[in-house]
Design a protein around this motif. Structure first.
Motif: not given
Ligand code: TYM
Length: 354
Positions: A240-262
Motif C-alpha cells: 500500500k505504501k509503495i502503491g501510494s508513493a509520490v511519483t512524478d508527472s509523465g509515465n516514463e520510468v527514468k532516473a532524473d533529478p526532475e523525477k525524484p519519486g521515480v
C-alpha cells in the motif's frame, strides 16, 4: 598476528528501523562483522535530545536490538550494546566538547533540520549568537543544548572504541567529518591518541528518500504514515505504501533529478536486487508507473519478509535480548575504560586512587 580493523556504528532507538536504515546501514553492518572487530550501539542517550516518551524509549530499545538481530547482526561475532550501559560516552563527550567551538555545532545541517522540525527557524546571520524564531503553534519544545551537542556525543561514541571505520548512510557524513576533526585536534593538542576514523558509505541505498516527499530522506519520525517503510511492516502495508508513493508527472520510468519519486523507487529496486539503474530503465521502458511500482513493492516485500519473521520471533524474548545486552556491555565497557583512562591521563587528570 595483525588485529582486525575496528568498526563502530550505531542507530537511535526512536521508533522502528526503516528501509533506509536497512539499505543504508544495517545490511552493510552484518556483512562487515565477519572480518572486523565490530561494536554496534543502540544510542538511547541521543534519543532524548528531541521530545520523547520514556516508556516508549524503553520498549523501543529492546525492539531495536531485536531488529538488529533480525537484520543479521550476530552477537557471537559482534558486540551489541546500549549506549547508556557503558560508562565513558558522556565522559569523553565532555572532554571533546571542550575542544569544539560553538560555531561548528551551530552550522550542522541535522541540527538545523531538527530545530526546524521542532517548529523553530535558525537565522543564518545569528550563528555566532544563536537565536531562534518561533513559527507559532507548531513549536513543540525549546531547543535544548543536548541537541546542539549531539555531534560531539556521536564523535565520542566513535573515538571511545578507537574505530577505524564507521559504516553510515549519506546523512551522517557531516557528523563524521566533525569526528575526524576532533580526533585530529585532540591528537595535536595532547599527542597521538586516536585513529582518524573513515566513513564507509555504501555504493547503493545510502540515501533512501521519503515515499511521500522524495526530496527529503526517509525518516523514522515522519508524521506521515505513508512516507516510511518500517522493516517490520506487513507485506500488504508495504504494498500500500509503495502503491501510494509520490511519483512524478509523465509515465516514463527514468532516473532524473526532475523525477525524484521515480528515481527513489529505482534506487530502492537497484539497492535490493543489485541491478544497475540503466538496466532497470530499459526493462521498464513503456510500461508506466503501475507495473513498475508493483515490481518494486514485491522486491521490498520479499527482502523484508525474513527480517520481519525473525524480528517477531525475537521481540518478546526479553531474557534472551537482555543476555545479549549484558555480554555486549561487558565487552564494550572493557574497551571504553581503556581508552577513557588513556584520555584522562593525557589531558592531565590525576589517576583515581585504587
Ligand atoms: P539514525 O538512527 O538516524 O540512522 C541509523 C543509520 O541509518 C542510516 N540512515 C539511512 N540510510 C539511508 N537512507 C536513509 N533514509 C537513512 N536514514 C538513516 C544513517 O545514516 C545511520 O547510519 N546519529 C546517528 C546515530 C549515531 C551514530 C553514532 C552513527 C550515534 N552515534 C556513531 C555512527 C557512529 C543517527 O541518528 O542514525
Amino acid at each position: 598476528m595483525q588485529e582486525p580493523p575496528v568498526i563502530l556504528t550505531c542507530a537511535q532507538p526512536t521508533g522502528g528501523l526503516t528501509l533506509g536504515n536497512y539499505l543504508g546501514a544495517l545490511r552493510n553492518w552484518s556483512r562487515m562483522q565477519v572480518d572486523h572487530e565490530c561494536y554496534f550501539g543502540i544510542v538511547d542517550m541521543h534519543s532524548i535530545t528531541t521530545p520523547y516518551v520514556p516508556a516508549e524509549l524503553r520498549r523501543n530499545t529492546l525492539a531495536c536490538l531485536a531488529q538488529y538481530l533480525a537484520c543479521g547482526i550476530d552477537p557471537s561475532k559482534a558486540h551489541v550494546f546500549v549506549q547508556s550501559h557503558v560508562i565513558g560516552h558522556s565522559e569523553l563527550a565532555w572532554v571533546l566538547a571542550c575542544l569544539t567551538p560553538l560555531g561548528e555545532l551551530q552550522r550542522m545541517t541535522q541540527f538545523k533540520d531538527k530545530v526546524a522540525k521542532l517548529g523553530f527557524k535558525v537565522k543564518e546571520e545569528d550563528t555566532a549568537d544563536l537565536k531562534f524564531t518561533h513559527s507559532g503553534s507548531r513549536a513543540q519544545a525549546s531547543v535544548n543544548s543536548g541537541l546542539l551537542s549531539y555531534p560531539v556525543l556521536m564523535a565520542s561514541d566513535i573515538l571511545l572504541y578507537n574505530a577505524d571505520l564507521v559504516p553510515v548512510g549519506e546523512d551522517q557524513r557531516q557528523h563524521l567529518e566533525l569526528c575526524r576533526d576532533l580526533a585530529q585536534r585532540f591528537n595535536q593538542t595532547y599527542s597521538d591518541t586516536f585513529k582518524i576514523p573513515e566513513a564507509y558509505v555504501g555504493k547503493s541505498g545510502a540515501r533512501v528518500m521519503s515515499l511521500a516527499d522524495p526530496t527529503r530522506k526517509m525518516s523514522k519520525s515522519d508524521t506521515n504514515q505513508n512516507a516510511t517503510i518500517f522493516i517490520h511492516d506487513e507485506a500488504d502495508v508495504i504494498r500500500k505504501k509503495i502503491g501510494s508513493a509520490v511519483t512524478d508527472s509523465g509515465n516514463e520510468v527514468k532516473a532524473d533529478p526532475e523525477k525524484p519519486g521515480v528515481t527513489n523507487l529505482l534506487s530502492i529496486q537497484s539497492a535490493i536486487t543489485g541491478e544497475e539503474i540503466p538496466s532497470l530503465e530499459k526493462r521498464f521502458e513503456g510500461q508506466g508507473y503501475g507495473t513498475f511500482k508493483q515490481t518494486v513493492a514485491e522486491t521490498v516485500v520479499e527482502a523484508l519478509q525474513p527480517v520481519r519473521d525473525k524480528y517477531l520471533s525475537l521481540v518478546d524474548d526479553k531474557p534472551y535480548l537482555e543476555s545479549v545486552l549484558k555480554d555486549g556491555a561487558a565487552a564494550a565497557q572493557k574497551t571504553a575504560f581503556r581508552i577513557l583512562s588513556k584520555v584522562y591521563r593525557k589531558i592531565g587528570f590525576v589517576e583515581r586512587p585504587r
